[in-house]
Motif scaffolding. Structure first.
Motif, mmCIF file in Angstrom:
data_model
loop_
_atom_site.group_PDB
_atom_site.id
_atom_site.type_symbol
_atom_site.label_atom_id
_atom_site.label_comp_id
_atom_site.label_asym_id
_atom_site.label_seq_id
_atom_site.Cartn_x
_atom_site.Cartn_y
_atom_site.Cartn_z
ATOM 1 N N ASP A 138 0.833 -1.205 0.000
ATOM 2 C CA ASP A 138 0.000 0.000 0.000
ATOM 3 C C ASP A 138 0.867 1.255 0.000
ATOM 4 O OD1 ASP A 138 -2.233 -1.598 0.065
ATOM 5 O OD2 ASP A 138 -2.477 -1.475 2.247
ATOM 6 N N GLY A 182 2.461 1.823 -3.354
ATOM 7 C CA GLY A 182 1.481 2.370 -4.290
ATOM 8 C C GLY A 182 1.323 3.873 -4.118
ATOM 9 N N GLN A 183 1.287 4.329 -2.868
ATOM 10 C CA GLN A 183 1.187 5.764 -2.608
ATOM 11 C C GLN A 183 2.430 6.503 -3.101
ATOM 12 O OE1 GLN A 183 0.196 6.493 1.557
ATOM 13 N NE2 GLN A 183 -1.074 4.646 1.601
ATOM 14 N N ARG A 218 4.432 5.606 -5.548
ATOM 15 C CA ARG A 218 4.398 5.654 -7.014
ATOM 16 C C ARG A 218 3.420 6.723 -7.507
ATOM 17 N NH1 ARG A 218 3.954 -0.216 -6.250
ATOM 18 N NH2 ARG A 218 6.050 -1.106 -6.446
ATOM 19 N N TYR A 219 2.259 6.790 -6.872
ATOM 20 C CA TYR A 219 1.258 7.764 -7.289
ATOM 21 C C TYR A 219 1.782 9.189 -7.111
ATOM 22 C CZ TYR A 219 -2.959 10.593 -7.299
ATOM 23 O OH TYR A 219 -3.890 11.573 -7.560
ATOM 24 N N GLN A 220 2.371 9.462 -5.940
ATOM 25 C CA GLN A 220 2.824 10.825 -5.680
ATOM 26 C C GLN A 220 4.069 11.175 -6.484
ATOM 27 O OE1 GLN A 220 2.774 12.159 -1.604
ATOM 28 N NE2 GLN A 220 1.033 10.851 -1.087
ATOM 29 N N ALA A 235 4.463 10.103 -9.550
ATOM 30 C CA ALA A 235 3.859 10.442 -10.839
ATOM 31 C C ALA A 235 3.318 11.865 -10.817
ATOM 32 C CB ALA A 235 2.744 9.450 -11.168
ATOM 33 N N GLU A 236 2.734 12.252 -9.669
ATOM 34 C CA GLU A 236 2.248 13.629 -9.524
ATOM 35 C C GLU A 236 3.409 14.619 -9.599
ATOM 36 O OE1 GLU A 236 -1.269 14.772 -8.157
ATOM 37 O OE2 GLU A 236 -1.479 13.162 -9.642
ATOM 38 N N GLN A 296 4.302 17.361 -4.805
ATOM 39 C CA GLN A 296 4.082 16.179 -4.008
ATOM 40 C C GLN A 296 3.362 16.528 -2.701
ATOM 41 O OE1 GLN A 296 6.918 16.904 -5.509
ATOM 42 N NE2 GLN A 296 8.540 17.337 -4.044
ATOM 43 N N ALA A 312 11.197 7.302 -9.567
ATOM 44 C CA ALA A 312 9.952 6.630 -9.949
ATOM 45 C C ALA A 312 10.255 5.320 -10.671
ATOM 46 C CB ALA A 312 9.122 7.548 -10.844
ATOM 47 N N ASP A 341 9.122 1.554 -9.649
ATOM 48 C CA ASP A 341 8.367 0.777 -10.633
ATOM 49 C C ASP A 341 9.098 -0.491 -11.034
ATOM 50 O OD1 ASP A 341 6.255 2.514 -10.722
ATOM 51 O OD2 ASP A 341 7.049 3.683 -12.404
#
Length: 301
Positions: free
Chosen positions: A188, A191-192, A194-196, A198-199, A206, A294, A298
């Motif tokens: 989890d 995942g957070q 990676r998402y941030q 990407a942001e 961020q 990132a 990934d």
């Protein structure tokens, strides 16, 4: 009387003295080479085993790499969830340990490199000054010299990598995270992250303060290697130039010296080119670290 004596020393005794002299010199050189080989073996083992033993402190709980990975896994989840840039106590302890670990590794690698350079000089002197050699002995000298040269280059890489770990131990430590985790709290958290990331690469900023520190430390990690690699490249280039100058000044009749100087000069030149590539690549990553970070997170997907 003159036929049997030279300067009051019997000729048969002088002959015996001249024969014994080179023999003692050869034996002494052989003992020194054997001692240096033993030191290389000892410090190679120490490089693998000693850092973990000498840097551990009571309560660290890092008996092996598996335990360290488990500690980093839990500490990273805790740190990310804290919402602050300051390390959590468990992560700070792990980072401090990793810093000490890399200091120990760097020191041992420097000693190992020094011993290998001394061994290389001894082998070169023995090869150049040896009398007539059979094909087998020539091959043995060339093989030993080549192996020592490659080990010296590899040891210099170990020095560079561990100095980088000393400069940025946090980024070095998180490289041990099992980023391919697909279940549980770590999955989890990843995942957070990676998402941030990407942001952040999309220039939207961020949200988690920990991510700011991760990105800045990752930049420092690669900037350190860029500086280290380019300094090493300058040194390697200087060595290559000196070797080629020596090659050019050595008489053609001294084929052994020319062979040693030319061979190592070629390796040093190739090593210099590799270091320049590494330095430039790390400069680019340091200038824009978020995409590379990132890509690391990934990597397990």
């Amino acid at each position: 009387m003159i036929a049997h004596h030279a300067g009051g020393i019997p000729l048969h005794n002088a002959s015996r003295h001249n024969t014994a002299g080179p023999s003692r010199s050869t034996q002494s050189s052989g003992r020194k080479i054997a001692a240096l080989i033993a030191l290389v073996a000892g410090f190679s083992v120490a490089f693998v085993l000693a850092p973990g033993m000498v840097t551990s402190r009571p309560g660290d709980g890092y008996a092996d790499q598996g335990e360290l990975v488990e500690t980093v896994r839990a500490a990273f989840v805790e740190y990310w969830s804290s919402g602050v840039q300051a390390f959590s106590p468990s992560l700070e302890s792990a980072v401090d340990y990793w810093l000490r670990y890399h200091v120990a590794k760097a020191v041992i690698a420097v000693i190992l490199l020094t011993v290998l350079l001394a061994l290389g000089r001894m082998l070169k002197a023995s090869f150049v000054n040896a009398g007539p050699l059979t094909a087998g002995k020539k091959l043995a000298f060339v093989s030993a010299g080549g192996l020592v040269t490659i080990l010296a280059l590899f040891s210099s890489v170990l020095v560079m990598a561990n100095v980088q770990g000393v400069v940025a131990p946090f980024s070095s430590l998180i490289s041990m995270l099992p980023v391919g985790e697909t279940e549980g709290e770590l999955a989890d958290t990843l995942g957070q992250v990676r998402y941030q990331l990407a942001e952040s690469t999309g220039a939207r900023g961020q949200e988690n303060p920990a991510l700011d520190l991760m990105i800045s430390d990752f930049a420092r990690y690669h900037a350190a290697m860029a500086v280290i690699a380019l300094i090493a490249a300058a040194v390697s280039l200087g060595v290559s130039v000196l070797l080629w100058v020596r090659f050019a000044k050595t008489a053609r009749s001294d084929r052994r010296t020319r062979f040693v100087s030319g061979s190592i000069g070629v390796l040093a030149a190739l090593f210099t080119l590799g270091l320049i590539v590494v330095g430039v690549a790390n400069m680019g990553t340091a200038a824009d670290p978020a995409p590379a970070l990132a890509a690391f997170f990934d990597g397990g997907l």
